[in-house]
Design a protein around this motif. Structure first.
Motif, mmCIF file in Angstrom:
data_model
loop_
_atom_site.group_PDB
_atom_site.id
_atom_site.type_symbol
_atom_site.label_atom_id
_atom_site.label_comp_id
_atom_site.label_asym_id
_atom_site.label_seq_id
_atom_site.Cartn_x
_atom_site.Cartn_y
_atom_site.Cartn_z
ATOM 1 N N GLY B 45 0.844 -1.162 -0.149
ATOM 2 C CA GLY B 45 -0.167 0.040 0.102
ATOM 3 C C GLY B 45 0.783 1.319 0.063
ATOM 4 O O GLY B 45 2.059 1.303 -0.466
ATOM 5 N N SER B 46 0.367 2.160 0.574
ATOM 6 C CA SER B 46 1.134 3.373 0.705
ATOM 7 C C SER B 46 1.740 3.577 2.013
ATOM 8 O O SER B 46 1.509 3.142 3.107
ATOM 9 C CB SER B 46 0.133 4.517 0.535
ATOM 10 N N VAL B 47 2.462 4.448 2.167
ATOM 11 C CA VAL B 47 3.088 4.620 3.231
ATOM 12 C C VAL B 47 3.458 6.106 3.750
ATOM 13 O O VAL B 47 3.685 7.047 2.765
ATOM 14 C CB VAL B 47 4.631 4.097 3.279
ATOM 15 N N ALA B 48 3.075 6.378 5.041
ATOM 16 C CA ALA B 48 3.528 7.946 5.422
ATOM 17 C C ALA B 48 4.730 8.095 5.591
ATOM 18 O O ALA B 48 5.508 7.427 6.281
ATOM 19 C CB ALA B 48 2.750 8.012 6.670
ATOM 20 N N VAL B 49 5.281 9.121 5.040
ATOM 21 C CA VAL B 49 6.787 9.688 5.294
ATOM 22 C C VAL B 49 6.665 11.128 5.909
ATOM 23 O O VAL B 49 5.838 11.787 5.723
ATOM 24 C CB VAL B 49 7.475 9.697 4.001
ATOM 25 N N GLU B 50 7.774 11.261 6.737
ATOM 26 C CA GLU B 50 7.554 12.348 7.311
ATOM 27 C C GLU B 50 8.398 13.538 6.604
ATOM 28 O O GLU B 50 9.565 14.105 6.998
ATOM 29 C CB GLU B 50 8.430 12.248 8.752
ATOM 30 N N ASP B 51 7.872 13.951 5.592
ATOM 31 C CA ASP B 51 8.423 14.896 4.645
ATOM 32 C C ASP B 51 7.771 16.423 5.054
ATOM 33 O O ASP B 51 6.853 16.678 4.673
ATOM 34 C CB ASP B 51 8.233 14.621 3.321
ATOM 35 N N HIS B 52 8.532 17.300 5.870
ATOM 36 C CA HIS B 52 7.837 18.208 6.418
ATOM 37 C C HIS B 52 7.250 19.216 5.242
ATOM 38 O O HIS B 52 6.028 20.043 5.432
ATOM 39 C CB HIS B 52 8.895 19.127 6.974
ATOM 40 N N ASP B 53 8.043 19.440 4.153
ATOM 41 C CA ASP B 53 7.469 20.410 3.123
ATOM 42 C C ASP B 53 6.178 19.743 2.474
ATOM 43 O O ASP B 53 5.274 20.655 2.327
ATOM 44 C CB ASP B 53 8.807 20.622 1.936
ATOM 45 N N ARG B 54 6.194 18.738 2.262
ATOM 46 C CA ARG B 54 5.146 17.980 1.627
ATOM 47 C C ARG B 54 3.826 18.166 2.674
ATOM 48 O O ARG B 54 2.679 18.278 2.236
ATOM 49 C CB ARG B 54 5.341 16.482 1.477
ATOM 50 N N ILE B 55 4.193 18.004 3.886
ATOM 51 C CA ILE B 55 2.891 18.042 4.908
ATOM 52 C C ILE B 55 2.451 19.567 5.017
ATOM 53 O O ILE B 55 1.383 19.758 4.988
ATOM 54 C CB ILE B 55 3.459 17.776 6.335
ATOM 55 N N MET B 56 3.536 20.477 5.001
ATOM 56 C CA MET B 56 3.062 21.787 5.158
ATOM 57 C C MET B 56 2.284 22.441 4.069
ATOM 58 O O MET B 56 1.189 22.857 4.089
ATOM 59 C CB MET B 56 4.200 22.832 5.417
ATOM 60 N N ASP B 57 2.774 22.100 2.644
ATOM 61 C CA ASP B 57 2.027 22.146 1.160
ATOM 62 C C ASP B 57 0.473 21.630 1.438
ATOM 63 O O ASP B 57 -0.372 22.498 1.210
ATOM 64 C CB ASP B 57 2.779 21.483 0.253
ATOM 65 N N GLY B 58 0.481 20.361 1.729
ATOM 66 C CA GLY B 58 -0.812 19.809 1.719
ATOM 67 C C GLY B 58 -1.821 20.291 2.661
ATOM 68 O O GLY B 58 -2.920 20.823 2.278
ATOM 69 N N MET B 175 4.420 2.940 -1.645
ATOM 70 C CA MET B 175 5.616 2.154 -0.795
ATOM 71 C C MET B 175 6.642 1.998 -1.802
ATOM 72 O O MET B 175 6.359 1.343 -2.825
ATOM 73 C CB MET B 175 4.982 0.868 -0.332
ATOM 74 N N PRO B 176 8.017 2.203 -1.707
ATOM 75 C CA PRO B 176 9.013 2.065 -2.494
ATOM 76 C C PRO B 176 9.440 0.568 -2.666
ATOM 77 O O PRO B 176 9.123 -0.080 -1.655
ATOM 78 C CB PRO B 176 10.034 2.761 -1.999
ATOM 79 N N GLU B 177 9.837 0.447 -3.822
ATOM 80 C CA GLU B 177 10.093 -1.303 -4.047
ATOM 81 C C GLU B 177 11.009 -1.833 -2.924
ATOM 82 O O GLU B 177 10.783 -2.914 -2.467
ATOM 83 C CB GLU B 177 11.174 -1.173 -5.400
ATOM 84 N N GLU B 178 12.034 -1.067 -2.257
ATOM 85 C CA GLU B 178 12.867 -1.541 -1.208
ATOM 86 C C GLU B 178 12.110 -1.728 -0.179
ATOM 87 O O GLU B 178 12.444 -2.665 0.656
ATOM 88 C CB GLU B 178 14.272 -0.838 -1.003
#
Lengths: 209, 409, 298
Positions: B45-58, B175-178
């Protein structure tokens, strides 16, 4: 004459035997705005509170129909009277259904006043679901002679609805929320069948007339 | 021991127990059993990442839309609720938005006018959405979280702006391949399949154990009174603690039987579905015991204690509320949902070993906590029972009247 | 319409277990007593008459109406169950009114009847009390009032005096006798004293069968010549109890005066033939019908 007696029985039943249940059902109505948003909802969004809360009311009002006579000594006394137990039970069910309808339409009307898309048909759908699950509780309580079993089965069926959803087919209680058609008539008929089955069972097995 | 056996027999013969078993099995078969019928090695599935820019933008764009429409979506009790803010609070949100975008009054009006109009369903009310509003250069993430916390507070909690959920609301990525590979490895090698499945098993079975036992417990506790046996039992010379705990033990033992049966079914299913893989044969019996028994203990204790105190089925109502809070009102991630005081832990996936292990301390703490609470409640129940026996306490009557269990007239 | 209950060759089963065996009984107007040990089948018989239980075979008619017509039977019968109970939160007069409504009495008449009956059973001062606040005796009296609410032709009372104090018991018996003047009253009990002071006709039941039926006088007559008294030293009491059916014991300082039921003259030095009381006669009846009395226990 009979109607006068029935009115008297209904009055006493409501006042002494079912008032806490009636109040609990009203309580469910009152906490609805706390749990759900009720204003400016589209039909599908409005269906959620309109479907879920009446289900609780249905369980609260219909499951304990036979509770006052859980004590067998009382049952014996009232059974020896001329009035058929089925008439008394039917009247209690009717009273519960009247209250259920009033509460559901009050909820629907309140939502409508707050600019939600609620129709009479939706309210009737909610009533059908509440009637079905309440009848399930009534049926189980009548067959096992145990009100707790009635609550257990009906509540668990409600919980299962949250998990199984569409898998329940025509017996899905929250069909309006998910935009599934054709469930409500099936639920209404099932409710009626369960009540009739409970009464037939009590007549055949428990010799209740 | 003899008392325990007699109580068990009594429970076995009760309708409440039979129905309990039937519902428990049905619940298991329709949820866990049907979910695990196919081979699956990764959630993918999908995974939550702690990407601050992404969070703030959204979050900024979403909040802009909500502000413009004055309609904020919250799930305070697990259900949809739209909140409208009054003038004062609305102005506060506006100030926050200005702070985040770095715009002045005029600039803000300009940004506001960029919204796209849309309509929900058949509603004629205009709704706005925003997509590319930028966050002020160098805006601190900590400050952003403070603002979001205050906004969530103004909305009454449970909104998508709750800082704890920001990551899950605005920063989900495929979710990335690895990661998929790592998840597979953890599932096959470390969890040995059954370890992962056991977590999912606990998640599902925990849900019904959080509510079902209260019915049987309430029934058994009320049974003496209903059969007008209580005075006979009261006068026997057995100690209250012994009697109450023998009954408690009998309830726990009998109600665990269907769970044990389900563990066995789950193991057999896993052996069939994942045949050929190496599996931990005991996994279904280890984790579920630690995970589920405290839940069973607590919901049973609620049933016994409250029925003893109130002589009414109020225990059912209370447990429904506790269950509702703990199961329905959970936050976004259903995996690794363990706090220090979580009763029904959630982990709605066979994967996510790492997340689960990360919360292990809290998990263990919560299990010990609820076990102790349950035992303390039972001691209290024994004290109440003892007081009732001695006639110094007659149970609290709800509504100042007798409840259905008390119709002894 | 004939004013009697006729039972012909009636069998009753609970599942596979037979509870009543070929009951034949005719009950006329007045008080009729059913005497028997616990579990003798008295309650079952009464419930069949009250149309609360179905019989398997035979015929039961109440004033000419077969029990299968439950609704008709119920309007003719007033029933006071062994453990009478009523919704605990109702007031006494409300409870009576409610049960009157269940009997289909119109409201005006009901109000009149409720007051009348509360006065008759001496509860008028307690009419505002809740049912749960009534004492055991008061509750029994409310029970009899509810059974009479629709002025039934037949009154069935099951173990009505169990658990009442002596004063209440006497008051209750008198109440029953008054009501029996114009109707059939069936009274079941295992307390012989209840029957002695109220019933002319009785039937003795045991293990689902009628052992004996007739008048109280006939029962006493049957036992004449079989009841003895003797003074027994205390150390022999255990042995006496083992060998004979002891129906009475009065402890004196050095010895105990016992009443014994026996077919033949007992082998005791100072045994004297005595006039049987109903208790002795009842015990003799059980014994002469081959009942296992377990060392004289009732």
């Amino acid at each position: 004459m009979v109607s006068g007696c029935l009115a008297r029985i209904a009055y006493s039943d409501v006042r002494h035997n079912f008032l806490p249940h009636y109040l609990a059902a009203v309580g469910v109505l009152l906490i609805t705005p706390v749990i759900f948003g009720l204003s400016e909802l589209t039909a599908q969004m409005a269906a959620q509170p309109l479907e879920i809360m009446p289900l609780l009311m249905g369980i609260i009002l219909l499951t304990p129909i036979l509770a006052p006579e859980q004590n067998e000594c009382i049952l014996e006394t009232v059974r020896s009277k001329k009035m058929s137990r089925h008439i008394v039970n039917a009247m209690r069910i009717a009273c519960a259904l009247v209250l259920l309808s009033v509460l559901i339409f009050a909820l629907g009307w309140y939502m409508r006043c707050n600019d939600s898309e609620v129709t009479v048909k939706m309210c009737l759908g909610a009533l059908a679901g509440a009637f079905a699950i309440g009848s399930l509780g009534f049926f189980c309580a009548a067959v096992t002679d145990n009100i707790i079993v009635g609550y257990m089965v009906s509540l668990m069926y409600l919980i299962m609805n949250f998990f199984l959803r569409r898998e329940l087919g025509k017996f899905f209680l929250m069909s309006m929320t998910y935009g599934i058609k054709g469930c409500k008539p099936v639920l209404a008929v099932s409710g009626a069948v369960l009540i009739a089955a409970a009464m037939i069972y009590r007549r055949a097995v428990k010799n209740e007339r | 021991m003899m008392l325990f056996r007699i109580e068990c027999k009594k429970i076995f013969r009760s309708a409440a127990f039979i129905v309990y078993c039937a519902i428990s099995l049905l619940f298991f078969l329709t949820n866990y059993y049907s979910d695990c019928a196919d081979v699956e090695y990764s959630s993918g599935g999908s995974v939550a990442v702690e990407d601050h820019d992404r969070i703030m933008d959204g979050a900024l764009n979403s909040l802009m839309g909500d502000y413009a429409s004055n309609r904020y979506i919250c799930y305070p009790y697990g259900f949809y609720k739209s909140v409208h803010l009054k003038e004062k609070k609305r102005d506060k949100v506006k100030e926050y938005l200005k702070e985040i975008t770095g715009a002045d009054d005029k600039g803000f009006e300009e940004i506001l006018s960029k919204g796209e109009v849309y309509y929900e369903g058949y509603s004629t009310e205009k709704m706005y959405s925003y997509h590319d509003i930028p966050v002020k250069e160098g805006f601190e993430y900590e400050r952003f979280c403070e603002i979001m916390a205050d906004v969530d507070d103004m909305l009454g909690g449970g909104s998508i702006y709750d800082p704890e959920n920001l990551m899950y609301s605005f920063s989900l990525v495929p979710m990335p391949e690895e990661d998929i590979k790592a998840e597979q490895d953890a599932f096959i090698k470390e969890d040995k399949i059954t370890g992962g499945l056991a977590r999912l098993f606990c998640d599902y079975v925990g849900i019904d154990l959080g509510i079902l036992p209260v019915f049987a417990a309430a029934w058994l506790t009320a049974a003496d009174r209903k059969r007008r046996m209580h005075e006979l039992v009261y006068t026997r010379d057995i100690s209250s603690v012994k009697l109450v705990f023998a009954r408690y033990a009998a309830l726990l033992f009998t109600m665990f039987i269907p769970v044990a049966a389900e563990m066995l079914i789950a193991l057999i299913q896993a052996l069939v579905v994942y045949r050929g893989e190496s599996m931990d044969m005991l996994a279904f019996f280890k984790l579920p015991m630690i995970w589920l028994i405290p839940i069973l203990m607590f919901s049973t204790a609620v049933g016994v204690l409250l029925t003893e105190v109130f002589s009414s089925p109020v225990a059912i109502l209370v447990q429904v509320v506790i269950w509702f809070r703990s199961v329905v009102m959970t936050d976004f991630p259903l995996s690794g949902e363990t706090g220090k005081f979580t009763l029904v832990c959630r982990h709605n996936t066979a994967f996510g070993r790492e997340i689960f292990l990360a919360g292990m301390d809290d998990f263990i703490f919560s299990r010990i906590f609820w076990t102790i609470v349950s035992l303390a409640m039972m001691l209290l129940a024994a004290a109440v029972y003892s007081a009732k026996r001695g006639g110094s306490f007659n149970g609290i009557r709800l509504f100042g009247k007798d409840s259905i269990f008390r119709r002894k007239a | 319409m004939e004013n009697r209950i006729v039972i012909k060759n009636m069998d009753k089963y609970y599942g596979r277990k037979q509870a009543l065996f070929g009951i034949d009984l005719t009950i006329e107007q007045g008080m009729y007593g059913l005497l028997g040990r616990n579990g003798a089948g008295k309650t079952t018989l009464m419930k069949v008459i009250a149309a609360l239980h179905k019989k398997k075979r035979g015929e039961v008619t109440v004033c000419g109406v077969p029990v299968e017509e439950a609704s008709k039977i119920r309007s003719m019968i007033g029933y006071l169950p062994q453990d009478f109970s009523m919704y605990p939160n109702m007031r006494t007069d409300e409870a009576l009114d409610y049960l009157g409504a269940l009997s289909g009495i119109p409201s005006k008449e009901r109000r009149k009847r409720v007051n009348e009956l509360l006065r008759t059973v001496n509860l008028i001062e307690h009419r505002h009390k809740k049912v749960k606040q009534l004492s055991g005796g008061m509750k029994r009296r409310l029970g009899i009032a509810q059974a009479l609410i629709h002025d039934p032709k037949v009154l069935i009372v099951d173990e009505p005096t169990a658990g009442l104090d002596p004063e209440e018991r006497i008051r209750f018996r008198n109440l029953l006798c008054e009501t029996a003047e114009e109707r059939i009253v069936i009274l079941s009990t295992h307390i012989v004293g209840d029957i002695e002071s109220t019933c002319e006709n009785i039937a003795v039941m045991d293990e689902g069968r009628i052992l004996w039926k007739g008048t109280v006088g006939e029962l006493l007559e049957n036992a004449r010549g079989h009841v003895y008294t003797a003074n027994i030293e205390k150390q022999y009491m255990a042995q006496i109890k083992k060998e004979y059916i002891v129906t009475g014991m009065i402890a004196q300082a050095e010895y105990t005066t016992v009443t014994i039921v026996s077919d033949a003259e007992p082998d005791l030095p100072n045994a004297v033939l005595t006039e049987p009381d109903l208790e002795g006669a009842y015990m003799y009846c059980l014994r002469s019908n081959g009942c296992d009395l377990k060392g004289g226990e009732l």
